[in-house]
Every structure is written in structure tokens, then in C-alpha cells.
Design a protein around this motif. Structure first.
Motif, short mmCIF file in Angstrom:
data_model
loop_
_atom_site.label_atom_id
_atom_site.label_comp_id
_atom_site.label_asym_id
_atom_site.label_seq_id
_atom_site.Cartn_x
_atom_site.Cartn_y
_atom_site.Cartn_z
N THR A 36 16.58 34.36 80.41
CA THR A 36 17.81 33.57 80.53
C THR A 36 18.04 33.15 81.97
O THR A 36 18.51 32.03 82.25
CB THR A 36 19.02 34.38 80.01
OG1 THR A 36 18.80 34.73 78.65
CG2 THR A 36 20.31 33.58 80.12
N ALA A 37 17.72 34.03 82.91
CA ALA A 37 17.86 33.68 84.33
C ALA A 37 16.92 32.53 84.69
O ALA A 37 17.29 31.63 85.45
CB ALA A 37 17.57 34.90 85.20
N VAL A 45 16.57 22.84 88.48
CA VAL A 45 15.43 22.01 88.85
C VAL A 45 15.48 20.67 88.11
O VAL A 45 15.24 19.60 88.70
CB VAL A 45 14.11 22.74 88.54
CG1 VAL A 45 12.91 21.82 88.79
CG2 VAL A 45 13.99 24.01 89.39
N GLU A 46 15.81 20.72 86.84
CA GLU A 46 15.93 19.48 86.06
C GLU A 46 17.00 18.56 86.64
O GLU A 46 16.83 17.33 86.68
CB GLU A 46 16.25 19.82 84.61
CG GLU A 46 15.09 20.46 83.86
CD GLU A 46 15.50 20.99 82.50
OE1 GLU A 46 16.67 20.80 82.11
OE2 GLU A 46 14.64 21.61 81.82
N PHE A 78 9.51 34.06 90.45
CA PHE A 78 8.99 32.79 90.95
C PHE A 78 10.09 31.75 90.97
O PHE A 78 11.10 31.85 90.27
CB PHE A 78 7.81 32.29 90.11
CG PHE A 78 8.17 31.71 88.77
CD1 PHE A 78 8.51 30.38 88.64
CD2 PHE A 78 8.18 32.51 87.63
CE1 PHE A 78 8.85 29.84 87.40
CE2 PHE A 78 8.52 31.99 86.40
CZ PHE A 78 8.86 30.65 86.29
N GLY A 79 9.87 30.74 91.82
CA GLY A 79 10.79 29.62 91.90
C GLY A 79 10.04 28.33 92.13
O GLY A 79 8.82 28.33 92.37
N ASN A 157 16.78 30.27 91.60
CA ASN A 157 15.48 29.69 91.93
C ASN A 157 14.73 30.57 92.93
O ASN A 157 14.14 30.07 93.90
CB ASN A 157 15.63 28.25 92.48
CG ASN A 157 14.30 27.50 92.56
OD1 ASN A 157 13.43 27.67 91.71
ND2 ASN A 157 14.14 26.69 93.59
N ALA A 158 14.76 31.87 92.69
CA ALA A 158 14.06 32.84 93.52
C ALA A 158 14.49 32.78 94.98
O ALA A 158 13.70 32.99 95.90
CB ALA A 158 12.54 32.67 93.40
N SER A 159 15.77 32.47 95.18
CA SER A 159 16.35 32.42 96.54
C SER A 159 15.60 31.44 97.45
O SER A 159 15.48 31.66 98.65
CB SER A 159 16.38 33.81 97.17
OG SER A 159 17.14 34.72 96.40
N SER A 160 15.11 30.35 96.87
CA SER A 160 14.39 29.36 97.67
C SER A 160 15.33 28.62 98.61
O SER A 160 16.50 28.41 98.29
CB SER A 160 13.70 28.35 96.74
OG SER A 160 12.75 28.99 95.92
#
Length: 264
Positions: A36-37, A45-46, A78-79, A157-160
Motif C-alpha cells: 500500500t505504501a 510518480v504518476e 526503493f524509489g 518515494n524512499a525519501s528521494s
């Protein structure tokens, strides 16, 4: 997409836009699986792609024990890396791009061939790499005071935050990434040291993990894309005006500069 997933994605997108962090979202998803995360992250991203941004690669986060201990998690994530996240070496990066930035030294892989799991082996991953570059990843959190567990960082987003790549390509065959030592200097002061072996035993293992994790989600690692396999040291906080240099044995050095007041 559920109402809760849309709510979380919108809250994080607003944090990006306003540069104002939000409270942790995990409590609202207490019984939800980690998938879900990832739905929340993909919704963001979309949205970026719809607004004209382009996916240029992926990152593996939380790949070293040092980072896992620092962030109080026990597994990688991952992000996505998009075009707007990439910054030129030595060029001042606007400080207001980030909320609460930290920086990490990494070896970036640039792919020559597509990779899609499951079932990708180390041999196939190595054959897919065109070259490596020294890199600095600027991680950032839209969650207030970095109060993150695995659900929050995956959803974010993986802390990007940002990526700075060095400009001297190195062939994978010319360096043993497991043994490559790394030093991280901020404003000329040695802040951290590490080695490639801290990243899942080898940064190449992180590339394998990524391909086999995103493949079942319908994602292929594309030729020309950049993959950041994870930090070789702990993440170090940075502030406006800081100059950061990572030197990775056998790979080279890379410099990131966060703009100060005089650069505005």
C-alpha cells in the motif's frame, strides 16, 4: 485507488509543493501491507509524469546496516528518480528545493541493457551495467523531523530528494565495488567513511534486489537509466552553503554544493 491512498499521495504532493512537512501517515495505515505504501509512492510518480517530469532511474534505500540503524528499519526499499531530481556537479543547488536534506555517497550504475525480475542473477545484473559513476544522493523527508518507519519512507518515494553524478565513467570490471573505500567531506571536514561492502555485501547485490523487487510490479530497469544502490556511509545533514565531496576508491570523486544566501 482507495480514498486513503489518494489522501496520502495528495498530502505528500502538497508537502513537496509547499516545502512544509507533514505528520507521519503510517498510523492511518496500521493494518495495511507495505504494498500500500508503494501504491502511495507510485501515485505521486504518476502525478509528476502527468505534469511533464520523466522517470530517469531508481534508487535503493536503506541498503546498509548503518542507514537501517539510523532510520530504525530492517529492510531495503526503493524509489523513483525523475529528471527534476538530477543536478550538475559543482553547480549550486537551490536550497529551497528541499525540506530537511541529508546526503549520502554512492556508486551509481548506468544501464546498457534492460533488467526485469524476478530471477535476475548477479551475472545478468553485471552484464547489464554500462558503467559506474561516483554519486551523491540528497535524501529528504516530507515527514516532519524524519519521524519515519518503513511505511512512511516507502510512501514518500524512499525519501528521494536529489542526485549529483560525477562525470568520469568507470567500467564495472575495473573496480571491486565490495572493497572500494569511501570518504565523505563536508566543507573540508571528514564526516564519514565507508565501503561498498556495506551495501548488501556489494552495490551489485542491491541492483539485483531492485530488479527482482520491481519486476513483479511490472517495472523494467531501462537502458540509460541510473540506479543508486544505496549509501556507503550514514546519511549526513546538510545546510545552505555546504560543499560536499565524496571520494570512492577506484571510482572517483563527486562534489555537490547547496546554494547559500549569496547564491540567491
Amino acid at each position: 485507488m482507495t480514498v486513503d491512498v489518494q489522501w496520502a499521495a495528495d498530502a505528500l504532493l502538497t508537502a513537496y509543493r509547499t516545502r512544509q512537512p507533514i505528520s507521519p501517515i503510517a498510523a492511518r495505515f496500521a493494518d495495511a501491507p507495505l504494498s500500500t505504501a508503494y501504491e502511495i509512492a507510485l501515485a505521486q510518480v504518476e502525478s509528476w509524469v502527468k505534469d511533464g517530469d520523466v522517470v530517469k532511474g531508481h534508487k535503493v534505500g536503506l541498503a546498509s546496516r548503518a542507514i537501517q540503524r539510523q532510520m530504525n528499519v530492517d529492510q531495503p526499499d526503493f524509489g523513483h528518480l525523475t529528471a527534476e531530481m538530477f543536478h550538475l556537479e559543482h553547480q549550486p543547488i537551490p536550497a529551497d528545493t528541499f525540506i530537511q536534506p541529508r546526503i549520502e555517497p554512492e556508486v551509481a550504475f548506468v544501464l546498457a541493457k534492460p533488467l526485469r525480475g524476478p530471477g535476475v542473477t548477479v551475472a545478468e545484473a553485471a552484464a547489464a551495467v554500462d558503467f559506474c559513476l561516483p554519486a551523491l544522493e540528497i535524501v529528504d523527508s516530507r515527514i516532519q523531523d524524519w519521524q519515519i518507519g518503513i511505511f512512511d519512507t516507502v510512501a514518500d518515494n524512499a525519501s528521494s530528494g536529489g542526485v549529483v553524478l560525477g562525470s568520469r565513467p568507470v567500467r564495472l570490471a575495473d573496480v571491486d565495488l565490495r572493497l572500494a573505500g569511501c570518504t565523505l567531506h563536508v566543507n573540508g571536514e571528514l564526516i564519514a567513511t565507508g565501503a561498498g561492502g556495506a551495501v548488501l555485501g556489494s552495490p551489485l547485490n542491491a541492483l539485483v534486489w531492485l530488479a527482482n523487487t520491481v519486476g513483479p510490479l511490472g517495472v523494467t530497469l531501462e537502458p540509460g537509466h541510473v540506479v543508486l544502490p544505496g549509501s556507503m556511509t550514514k546519511a549526513v545533514p546538510i545546510a545552505p552553503g555546504d560543499a560536499v565531496v565524496a571520494d570512492i576508491a577506484g571510482v572517483g570523486s563527486v562534489t555537490a554544493v547547496l546554494a547559500g544566501k549569496e547564491d540567491r
